[in-house]
Design an enzyme around this catalytic site. Structure first.
Site, PDB file in Angstrom:
ATOM      1  CG  ASP A 189      -2.014   0.908   1.543  1.00 37.48           C
ATOM      2  OD1 ASP A 189      -2.954   1.174   0.509  1.00 37.48           O
ATOM      3  OD2 ASP A 189      -2.090   1.793   2.146  1.00 37.48           O
ATOM      4  CD  GLU A 195      15.254 -14.413   5.035  1.00 32.69           C
ATOM      5  OE1 GLU A 195      14.519 -14.796   5.543  1.00 32.69           O
ATOM      6  OE2 GLU A 195      15.899 -13.466   5.149  1.00 32.69           O
TER       7      GLU A 195
HETATM    8  C1  GLC Z   1      -3.995   3.153  -0.567  1.00 35.41           C
HETATM    9  C2  GLC Z   1      -5.404   2.339  -0.478  1.00 35.41           C
HETATM   10  C3  GLC Z   1      -6.499   3.169   0.058  1.00 35.41           C
HETATM   11  C4  GLC Z   1      -6.354   3.701   1.203  1.00 35.41           C
HETATM   12  C5  GLC Z   1      -4.664   4.393   1.140  1.00 35.41           C
HETATM   13  C6  GLC Z   1      -4.361   4.660   2.643  1.00 35.41           C
HETATM   14  O1  GLC Z   1      -4.130   4.066  -1.783  1.00 35.41           O
HETATM   15  O2  GLC Z   1      -5.477   1.547  -1.785  1.00 35.41           O
HETATM   16  O3  GLC Z   1      -7.788   2.529  -0.089  1.00 35.41           O
HETATM   17  O4  GLC Z   1      -7.035   4.796   1.530  1.00 35.41           O
HETATM   18  O5  GLC Z   1      -3.704   3.628   0.634  1.00 35.41           O
HETATM   19  O6  GLC Z   1      -4.170   3.607   3.231  1.00 35.41           O
END
Ligand code: GLC
Ligand code: CA
Length: 577
Positions: A213, A271
């Site tokens: 993310d 790993e």
């Molecule tokens: C990313 C995710 C989104 C979230 C953001 C903060 O863009 O896809 O849904 O709100 O990160 O974590």
């Protein structure tokens, strides 16, 4: 070729069809109106029959759900609403038994403010090493700099209201997203250590990889300079943006130091083997910048947001696809193809607006509404075009039903923090997160839940019964049966592993010749214009056979009748030559 063999390929992800499950909205087993892992267990046959190679789970961790799970309170457990680790292990075992891989979402830019590390940081005094896990800064007169949150408002919040301690009076903490999502301090080796052990915890459980993310956001310019886009990221007037939102540039995006983190992570994954993968969610601005994340010693692949963001217009699209292919080839990584996810208006709706319309701020009942029929027809065509190309394709749960965005959600049902943080101006992403319809059964949220359940956590549109899996199963022309066919032909011909070359074509159409792993040659062709167009000559030989076809649009503007050797407007064909 059997599925088991295919998944034994070391680098399965290079060509995989990867299906995103948004846990809260996929399937609810116990009737509380909230999707859960036992609900996923009930749908394993469905996933297998769909013909996908892997599942990506959006966050399922304990979380106060201020950002639907992207605010993680414990990285090593399951949200009790969704189940427990034992249920997760069962889901994983069941998927693996069917030859389906599973990747999970890691959220390393920020935790929830409920995470014990943030609580410990708050309990400690300013200057204490516990605070150094996050980005605390002292500033007496105003915020430490002008950075704005991606969800609106400032990216800094005051510490004192959270602790009640006088010593915190001039202190702030950074959150690029909601105030409930404090950013980690990636200059602290302890943060690195924390995430290395996180990766091992889940790799030891058997997961096949991670979707990372905000992969471009972890490292901040250490000088914390002001952001040239200004303090309000939802009011931006630069030429690059037609939604009024600032693009993902600035001192907290795409800093060179992020790449060191992924080298470190790659060595942890190594790993376990090169079949364990990392995919970047990096909203960078060009395919070339994206390619930096997928160099040999970093991640395996990155979402292709250049295609998601591109208007469905032939010249622009041709350019973006070519650039993607060249940039990924330059680092030996496979391209990825993506049209929808939990952050974007569903593509069956996006493509139902006139070309150039911007839907990035979400859609409400009083906004102009899309042409659903055109949207769906173009969506099937777009998906089939990209799924025919070498690389891997990401599918978002519900798109196989042709689900549109829920464009008329009542505003008081909205959960996306953007809605509130923008002063109720930017509607946000709830419309693509509405629970899936599985049947027409009464009292069951269209089969999302068992009978006599609580209402779904986001209300479903009244007419979604007709889009349900149950209704589509028996209709050979349904989007669901189309997806099944598309994925099965794609697999049989090994298109994802193939090679492609562009064919000269009419400007309104895009055409490539793809050679599958078994040597078969396929012309993948799509018509983005409003009239019937001639097919490229390569697709017209005596032995040419159409193996996949989408409906196409015969619109009032289009000439009504095509002849042999032509492709309809809004249509995609896969032609075996
Ligand atoms: C990313 C995710 C989104 C979230 C953001 C903060 O863009 O896809 O849904 O709100 O990160 O974590
Ligand atoms: Ca439930």
């Amino acid at each position: 070729m059997s599925r088991i063999q295919r998944c034994d390929w070391d680098q399965w992800w290079r060509s995989a069809a990867i299906y995103q499950i948004y846990p809260r909205s996929f399937s609810d087993s116990n009737g509380d109106g909230i999707g859960d892992l036992a609900g996923v267990l009930e749908k394993i046959d469905y996933l297998e029959n769909l013909g996908i190679d892997a599942v990506w789970f959006s966050p399922f961790y304990p979380s106060p759900q201020h950002d639907t799970g992207y605010d993680v309170a414990d990285y090593l457990d399951i949200n009790p609403e969704y189940g427990d680790l034992e249920t997760f292990d069962k889901v994983l075992a069941q998927l693996h038994a069917r030859g389906i891989k599973a990747i999970i979402d890691v959220v390393p830019n920020h935790s929830s403010w409920d995470h014990p590390l943030f609580k410990q940081a708050l309990a400690a005094e300013p200057g204490d090493p516990a605070r150094d896990m996050y980005m605390f800064r002292k500033c007496s007169d105003s915020t430490p700099n002008n950075w704005g949150s991606m969800f609106g408002g400032s990216a800094w919040s005051k510490v004192e209201p959270l602790t009640g301690k006088a010593c915190d009076r001039d202190w702030w903490y950074l959150h690029i997203f909601d105030a409930s999502q404090p950013d980690f301090n990636w200059e602290n080796p302890k943060v690195h250590e924390f995430f290395r052990s996180y990766l091992r915890f889940w790799l030891d459980r058997g997961v096949d990889g991670f979707r990372v993310d905000v992969a471009h956001g972890l490292v901040k310019d250490p000088a914390l300079p002001d952001d040239t886009v200004g303090p309000d990221r939802l009011h931006y007037e630069g030429a690059e943006s037609d939604s009024g939102r600032a693009p993902d540039v600035g001192p907290f995006y795409n800093q060179p130091g992020v790449h060191d983190i992924y080298r470190e992570w790659r060595s942890v994954l190594d790993e376990y083997g090169r079949d364990r993968m990392l995919v970047a969610e990096a909203w960078v601005n060009t395919p070339e910048q994206e390619a930096m994340y997928v160099r040999e010693d970093e991640m395996s692949q990155a979402f292709n947001f250049s295609v998601v963001n591109c208007h469905w217009e032939p010249a622009a699209l041709r350019k973006v696809i070519r650039r993607t292919q060249e940039a990924s080839a330059s680092v030996g990584a496979p391209p990825t193809w993506v049209l929808s996810n939990h952050d974007k208006v569903r593509h069956a709706t996006r493509l139902g607006y006139p070309t150039g319309a911007n839907t990035d701020n979400g859609i409400g009942a009083t906004d102009p509404q899309p042409d659903q029929e055109i949207g769906l027809t173009r969506a099937l065509s777009a998906t089939a075009f990209l799924a025919g190309l070498p690389g891997s394709i990401y599918l978002y749960n519900g798109e196989e039903l042709g689900l549109p965005e829920a464009t008329k959600l009542p505003d008081d049902a909205r959960q996306d923090p953007t809605w509130k943080r923008s002063g109720f101006r930017v509607r946000g992403r709830d419309g693509c997160r509405v629970p899936l319809p599985w049947s027409n059964a009464p009292g069951s949220n269209f089969g999302f839940s068992p009978a006599n359940s609580s209402p779904a956590w986001l209300p479903q549109p009244d007419d979604w019964g007709k889009l349900s899996v149950q209704m589509q199963e028996s209709d050979p022309a349904s989007p669901l049966n189309f997806y099944r066919k598309m994925l099965s032909v794609r697999r049989d011909l090994g298109l994802g592993m193939g090679e492609s070359s562009w064919l000269d074509s009419d400007p309104e159409i895009l055409a490539l010749q793809v050679t599958g792993v078994d040597g078969s040659k396929i012309v993948v062709v799509t018509n983005l214009g409003v009239n019937f167009r001639p097919l490229p000559p390569q697709a017209l030989g005596d032995t040419a056979k159409t193996v996949l076809t989408t409906p196409g649009i015969v619109s009032p503007q289009a000439s009504q009748v095509g002849t042999d050797g032509q492709i309809a407007p809004g249509q995609t064909l896969w032609i075996k030559i």
